[in-house]
Design a protein around this motif. Structure first.
Motif, PDB file in Angstrom:
ATOM      1  N   HIS B 412       0.842  -1.199   0.000  1.00 46.15           N
ATOM      2  CA  HIS B 412       0.000   0.000   0.000  1.00 46.15           C
ATOM      3  C   HIS B 412       0.883   1.257   0.000  1.00 46.15           C
ATOM      4  O   HIS B 412       0.674   2.175  -0.800  1.00 46.15           O
ATOM      5  CB  HIS B 412      -0.923   0.000   1.223  1.00 46.15           C
ATOM      6  N   SER B 415       2.567   1.681  -3.327  1.00 45.68           N
ATOM      7  CA  SER B 415       1.711   2.153  -4.421  1.00 45.68           C
ATOM      8  C   SER B 415       1.460   3.657  -4.292  1.00 45.68           C
ATOM      9  O   SER B 415       1.281   4.354  -5.278  1.00 45.68           O
ATOM     10  CB  SER B 415       0.397   1.380  -4.453  1.00 45.68           C
ATOM     11  N   ARG B 416       1.446   4.143  -3.063  1.00 43.09           N
ATOM     12  CA  ARG B 416       1.239   5.587  -2.868  1.00 43.09           C
ATOM     13  C   ARG B 416       2.491   6.391  -3.220  1.00 43.09           C
ATOM     14  O   ARG B 416       2.407   7.525  -3.665  1.00 43.09           O
ATOM     15  CB  ARG B 416       0.863   5.889  -1.414  1.00 43.09           C
ATOM     16  N   LEU B 417       3.652   5.784  -2.971  1.00 42.57           N
ATOM     17  CA  LEU B 417       4.892   6.522  -3.219  1.00 42.57           C
ATOM     18  C   LEU B 417       5.422   6.315  -4.631  1.00 42.57           C
ATOM     19  O   LEU B 417       6.141   7.162  -5.155  1.00 42.57           O
ATOM     20  CB  LEU B 417       5.974   6.093  -2.211  1.00 42.57           C
ATOM     21  N   GLY B 418       5.104   5.168  -5.215  1.00 43.47           N
ATOM     22  CA  GLY B 418       5.642   4.883  -6.545  1.00 43.47           C
ATOM     23  C   GLY B 418       7.073   4.399  -6.509  1.00 43.47           C
ATOM     24  O   GLY B 418       7.787   4.479  -7.507  1.00 43.47           O
ATOM     25  N   ILE B 456      -1.314   7.642  10.928  1.00 42.15           N
ATOM     26  CA  ILE B 456      -1.968   6.877   9.864  1.00 42.15           C
ATOM     27  C   ILE B 456      -0.919   6.357   8.872  1.00 42.15           C
ATOM     28  O   ILE B 456       0.224   6.843   8.865  1.00 42.15           O
ATOM     29  CB  ILE B 456      -3.019   7.739   9.115  1.00 42.15           C
ATOM     30  N   GLU B 458      -0.374   6.945   5.836  1.00 46.01           N
ATOM     31  CA  GLU B 458       0.234   7.984   4.992  1.00 46.01           C
ATOM     32  C   GLU B 458       1.387   8.664   5.716  1.00 46.01           C
ATOM     33  O   GLU B 458       2.364   9.082   5.091  1.00 46.01           O
ATOM     34  CB  GLU B 458      -0.818   9.016   4.567  1.00 46.01           C
ATOM     35  N   SER B 461       4.214   6.500   5.310  1.00 50.41           N
ATOM     36  CA  SER B 461       4.772   6.592   3.950  1.00 50.41           C
ATOM     37  C   SER B 461       5.684   7.799   3.836  1.00 50.41           C
ATOM     38  O   SER B 461       6.718   7.764   3.186  1.00 50.41           O
ATOM     39  CB  SER B 461       3.644   6.646   2.899  1.00 50.41           C
TER      40      SER B 461
END
Ligand SMILES: [Zn+2]
Lengths: 360, 785
Positions: B412, B415-418, B456, B458, B461
């Motif tokens: 997860h 995928s948010r950071l690439g 959270i 994020e 991340s």
């Protein structure tokens, strides 16, 4: 019997006199009169021909030939002179019509768009070409859209940094105070809500230009300025996409391949958040006065949309993600055009506007 | 926030240069505004040994010194200080040295005696705010050495802008933790000297009734201190960090706050009466703050009381009377955890920002509360004597902000950071204080008590992205959506085609400017906190801004201006308020400058009317200009409302002469404004075949009464001329010689055309006669003879 020799001589005299007369003729009218006089029905040659009947039959063809030859010579001489005169007339006309072409042309006073408008147009166009939809929002906002929905609760220290203009005696229906929006980010909330209310489902990509207000007024701050908010929400939107879009936009806007650098930062409405620097456009990253020797210039703030922001409009933050950034139009225009002072934009000196605005 | 490099190095053994460290800080998200060398100016100040001291023959307060600075000959120096003697080592500013206060040392004579340098105090070296005498250096200071090097004065100071989420980094140790974790270095233990508790000293009695806002409060008595100035190194450190030295006790507390992040407060125990209690204000209490302000408090404020009064606005500021002064002997030391939201709200209400409130507001580390107090106690007793009693503890540090856990999957976050998140990065986060367990794709992360900003996935991340480096994230273009092209608003683009310059003026104007063109202030929207009176109300018309811009330019030798602005106007309505999009024009001065092909001409009503008509035409619209003498701020007889169909969409006219005169604008000023939101959709161009047969053009000149409207005349012409008429216009207007008084001569040119045939003399005679008849009947106007 008439003397053929005398007639021939007479023809020669006529020819000579005519040629002299043609040469002396100063314009086409004079020449026309001469044509009549020598070649007309009652002209000199005709007169000579009247004497042909008195010649002997064997002389007649001889004199006929002479007359024809003389006639042809007259005609040719006449034509020659006509051409000469036409050329002379043309030359005189050209001389008479000669103009001082160094005089200035008649001015069509061109108008001009304000440099900020040009910036807004250019910026918006880049995103529009990438499929971002243009949206706008109100400048008079409520605290919910300007702060709360963007994950900035009342006690949040970031709220104090916004130097908000509040409006007297103006409240929302639920008695929230109204204010002048401090950024274009509330358009994120409004655009997403509108989109969802119309039954839409991400992807949603929006570019939102507009005026914003901060209670801050000095050499480098204007209480009113322009921002463009850009955001995209979809499945699997990542920070790499944010960087890709930033790189494309900044390189297109600055018309060269600019290096970008993201630095971790903090904005309540994004997580992770990043300040975005570009390689200094003045010194190509070598370090100069404008970039304070660092080779980098800060241009905008960005990040991945905070899940609380997505939740505030009812988007499932587990399934969808998004990036967002907001850029200061005046700042980008100053960097691109080399304008040294923010105040020039709002002083509206027409000399500045004519120089910096694209003429129409 | 300013952090001296040496302070960082006490927490982590950094080997890199200040510039390199600055780059690491930036990469980790701590913006470095500057790396300063505040004391680079002390070069040339050397350690001097006083070899002799005799009184100045002509001045009681001066001494003549011979000072050895390691050269062949000692220096003769005249000195006004009293605190030095033979054998002391002092800083000597040599000839040519510039001191931090700007003084430049020159050779000179003082009261007839030669002086080849100056002996310096701490203040003169920029190490303290003020000083009573010379700085006496330690006996082991090497004679002749640069004082700056000996005292390690020359060091970099990082000027940082710490983001509000990182309260844990508003101190040296927090930043050192980030740097150490990033560099793979160890974070040094906090230097804690043993504190011997004096059992005979009673622990303060403390009651906390507002546990929600104050979950942890510690207090301890320290008795018998002798307050003096803090040592030079501490004062120097505080000054470098941008704080003012106050007194020994306060300086120690500030120094520890800068170092460890825990704000503390010291009360003068002898100024307190009875026990301490922490509770919420009932409202109406009075508070005399340390900064001199007298406040009446609101219900809900978190306060520290003694038996008689409010002694502190918790976490923000102590009271004036209870503060520590030079004469203080017994103190009560406070170290606590006050809840962020409470401090934030109170700070906002009273606009009272302090170093303490900034830290409490962003969140302090509950586990640091006691450590900081122990360290403060040790430093105070070491420096100023006294003995410390036991600590009174209200609350349980381990219960605050503890046990927080974030669970998420590695995929997860990726995928948010690439980017991929290598397992090695877990170690970096672990060194930053996170407890990490990774099982396959599952991550379980324990958040340390000092990281109020992480809750959270994020947030996690971002932590990974910080330590991996944002530079490592690739630049990828997302799949581009194909959307329908959006209709571009071209209002302003169309408006500048006619020679107009677009301006952008502020949306707020003065109340008096507002009144020029809009009556009644009931609908004004006023700013609660305007920058100035000139920017007090939201504009209801763009004209005042245009007038100001025109004046600004006319004052700068412009012979004429043509301006246009698109923007919003704002007003209150019964339903609340509205903001409308408008476009507005202004023209004044020369419309045509003097040129070789044309004479100068001043702009008039018809220049602007033409511009507005052309703009409307570009949008497929035609306006009707209806004379209106009642438009506020415009001159009667030269003003009109603009109707589009039946909608009143704008106004145009000449600015009232008094308004223009008040602005020193001599030439007539013309303005127009159109409400963009009121404009209907324009006509789209439609194809029609080009005429095959020629048209007939005829001119008729009539004498009309002076006030006859040309609009009415042309309307009458159009309805009289019949179906063949394709155009009718005024081609000549004349009054004067040859035309009777009270009359005007008006020439009308009309065109007839038929799509199917060539017109005859009869056709044009019929139309002419019809027009002549109509003019006679409608206006009693006859052909001009
Ligand atoms: Zn540069």
């Amino acid at each position: 019997m008439a003397d053929i020799d005398a007639m021939i001589e007479q023809l020669d005299v006529i020819l000579k006199a005519a040629v002299d007369a043609f040469a002396a003729a100063g314009d086409r009218e004079a020449l026309q009169q001469l044509r009549v006089r020598y070649l007309g029905k009652k002209g000199a040659l005709t007169e000579v021909l009247k004497g042909v009947g008195k010649l002997s039959p064997e002389d007649r063809p001889v004199i006929g030939q002479h007359v024809n030859r003389t006639k042809a010579a007259l005609a040719e001489s006449l034509e020659q002179r006509e051409i000469e005169l036409a050329e002379k007339a043309k030359t005189a006309r050209i001389e008479a019509e000669k103009a001082d072409i160094t005089l200035p042309g008649r001015k069509k006073t061109g108008g001009a768009l304000h440099p900020v408008q040009l910036g807004l147009d250019e910026i918006t166009a880049v995103f529009a070409q990438m499929g971002f939809v243009v949206a706008e929002g109100p400048e008079i906002e409520d605290e919910f859209h300007n702060f709360d929905a963007l994950n900035i609760p009342p006690e949040h220290p970031a709220r104090a940094m916004h130097d908000t203009f509040f409006l007297k005696d103006l409240q929302t229906n639920d008695e929230q105070p109204m204010l002048l929006r401090t950024h274009t980010s509330p358009v994120q909330i409004r655009a997403m809500k509108r989109f969802l209310a119309e039954g839409g489902e991400p992807p949603l990509a929006v570019v939102a230009p507009g005026r914003v207000y901060r209670c801050d007024y000095d050499v480098t701050h204007s209480p009113m300025f322009h921002q463009v908010e850009v955001f995209k929400v979809d499945r699997k939107v990542s920070m790499a996409h944010l960087k890709g879009v930033l790189k494309h936009f900044l390189s297109t806007y600055f018309e060269k391949d600019v290096a970008i650098r993201l630095r971790p930062h903090y904005f309540p409405f994004t997580e992770p958040s990043a300040e975005v620097d570009i390689g200094c456009v003045f010194c190509a990253g070598k370090g100069c006065r404008i970039c304070k020797g660092s080779g980098w210039i800060e241009v905008l703030g960005s990040g991945m949309i905070h899940p609380n922001v997505l939740k505030s409009v009812g988007i499932d933050a587990q399934e969808f993600s998004g990036f967002a950034f907001g850029l200061g139009v005046e700042r980008l225009v100053m960097l691109k055009q080399g304008i040294p002072d923010l105040r020039l934009f709002f002083e509206n000196d027409v000399r500045f506007l004519r120089r910096m605005g694209a003429s129409r | 926030m300013k952090i001296p490099f040496s302070c960082l190095k006490k927490h982590v053994a950094l080997a890199e240069t200040p510039t390199e460290i600055a780059n690491h800080l930036v990469r980790l998200g701590h913006e470095v505004e500057a790396v300063e060398l505040p004391r680079a100016a002390v070069k040339g100040v050397r350690v001097g040994l006083i070899e002799s001291k005799i009184p100045h023959p002509d001045a009681d307060k001066l001494s003549l010194l011979t000072v050895n600075i390691g050269e062949n000959e000692p220096l003769a120096i005249v000195c006004g200080a009293m605190n030095m003697g033979e054998g002391d080592k002092v800083p000597v500013a040599t000839i040519g040295t510039s001191l931090p206060n700007g003084m430049k040392i020159k050779k000179g004579k003082i009261r007839g005696e030669v002086s080849c340098g100056m002996c310096c105090s701490e203040a003169e070296l920029g190490l303290a705010e003020d000083a009573a005498g010379l700085l006496i250096l330690p006996a082991d200071a090497p004679v002749g050495a640069e004082v700056g090097e000996f005292l390690e004065l020359e060091e970099a100071v990082f000027d940082l802008s710490i983001t509000p989420n990182r309260g844990d980094c508003m101190n040296v140790r927090g930043l050192a933790r980030d740097l150490a974790a990033d560099a793979g270095l160890a974070l040094a233990d906090i230097d804690l000297a043993e504190v011997t508790v004096d059992a005979t000293l009673a622990a303060p009695k403390v009651t906390v009734s507002a546990e929600q806002d104050c979950p942890l409060y510690m207090a301890r008595s320290i008795a018998g201190v002798t307050v003096s100035d803090s040592p030079a190194w501490m004062q120097a450190g505080l000054i470098m960090a941008g704080m003012r030295p106050v007194n020994g006790i306060v300086d120690v507390l500030n120094f520890i706050m800068l170092d460890l992040g825990q704000p503390m407060h010291a009360f003068d125990a002898d100024k307190l009466s009875g026990d301490i209690s922490i509770r919420s204000a009932l409202g109406g209490e009075n508070f005399a703050a340390l900064d001199g302000r007298e406040l009446t408090l609101n219900a809900g404020d978190l306060l520290v009381f003694d038996d008689s009064s409010v002694i502190a606005l918790a976490g923000i500021m102590g009271s004036q009377p209870s503060g520590v002064s030079d004469g203080t002997i017994n103190i009560i030391l406070e170290s606590a955890f006050f809840r962020q939201a409470r401090v934030s709200e109170t700070r906002r209400i009273y606009a009272m920002v302090s170093e303490a409130s900034m830290r409490f507001e962003r969140g302090v580390d509950p586990l640091m509360v006691e450590i900081a107090m122990q360290r403060a106690t040790a430093m105070i007793t070491n420096l100023f004597g006294g003995s410390a009693g036991a600590i009174t503890v209200c609350g349980e540090p381990g219960n605050i902000n503890s046990g927080r856990q974030v669970r998420c999957s590695v995929s997860h976050l990726e995928s948010r950071l690439g980017i991929d998140i290598p397992e090695a990065m877990d170690d970096v986060l672990a060194r930053m204080g996170f407890g990490i367990s990774r099982k396959g794709d599952d991550l379980q992360i324990d958040v340390p008590s000092f990281r109020h900003d992480v809750s959270i996935p994020e947030d996690i991340s971002e932590e990974y992205a910080r330590v991996i480096g944002f530079d490592a994230i690739p630049e990828l273009l997302p799949p581009l959506a194909t959307t329908a092209p959006v209709q571009k608003d071209t209002a302003i683009h169309d408006a500048v085609t006619g020679g107009f310059l677009q301006v952008v003026s502020y949306a707020f104007i003065s109340t008096s400017e507002q009144r020029l063109f809009v009556a009644g202030d009931g609908a004004d929207i006023e700013l609660a906190n305007p920058i100035s009176d000139a920017m007090r109300v939201m504009r209801r018309s763009v004209w005042p801004g245009l007038l100001n811009t025109a004046k600004h330019n006319l004052n700068r030798q412009q012979a004429g201006v043509a301006l246009v602005e698109q923007g919003r106007v704002y007003q209150k309505t019964e339903a609340g308020h509205e903001e409308n999009n408008v476009i507005a024009w202004l023209m004044t001065g020369e419309a045509q400058t003097d040129e070789w092909f044309a004479a100068v001409r001043q702009a008039d009503f018809f220049d602007l009317k033409g511009a507005v008509e052309a703009w409307l035409a570009l949008r497929g619209l035609t306006g009707r200009f209806i004379a209106d003498d009642a438009i506020q701020g415009l001159q009667a007889g030269q003003s009109a409302k603009i109707l589009i169909g039946r909608v009143e969409a704008g106004r145009i006219g000449r600015v009232d002469g008094d308004i223009a005169a008040a602005l020193d604008m001599d030439a007539p000023v013309f303005v127009a404004e159109i409400d963009l939101d009121a404009l209907p959709e324009g006509k789209k161009a439609k194809f029609a075949p080009l005429p095959e047969f020629p048209g007939v053009e005829r001119d008729l000149v009539f004498l009309f009464d002076k006030d006859t409207s040309s609009d009415a005349i042309l309307n009458a012409v159009k309805s009289a001329a019949g179906k063949l008429l394709t155009d009718a216009r005024v081609f000549d207007l004349y009054a004067g010689k040859g035309v009777p008084e009270g009359k005007i001569s008006l020439g009308i040119r009309f065109t007839l055309q038929d799509a199917k045939r060539t017109l005859t003399q009869e056709d044009s005679d019929t139309a002419s006669n019809a027009i002549i008849g109509a003019m006679e009947k409608r206006f009693a106007a006859g052909l001009r003879g």
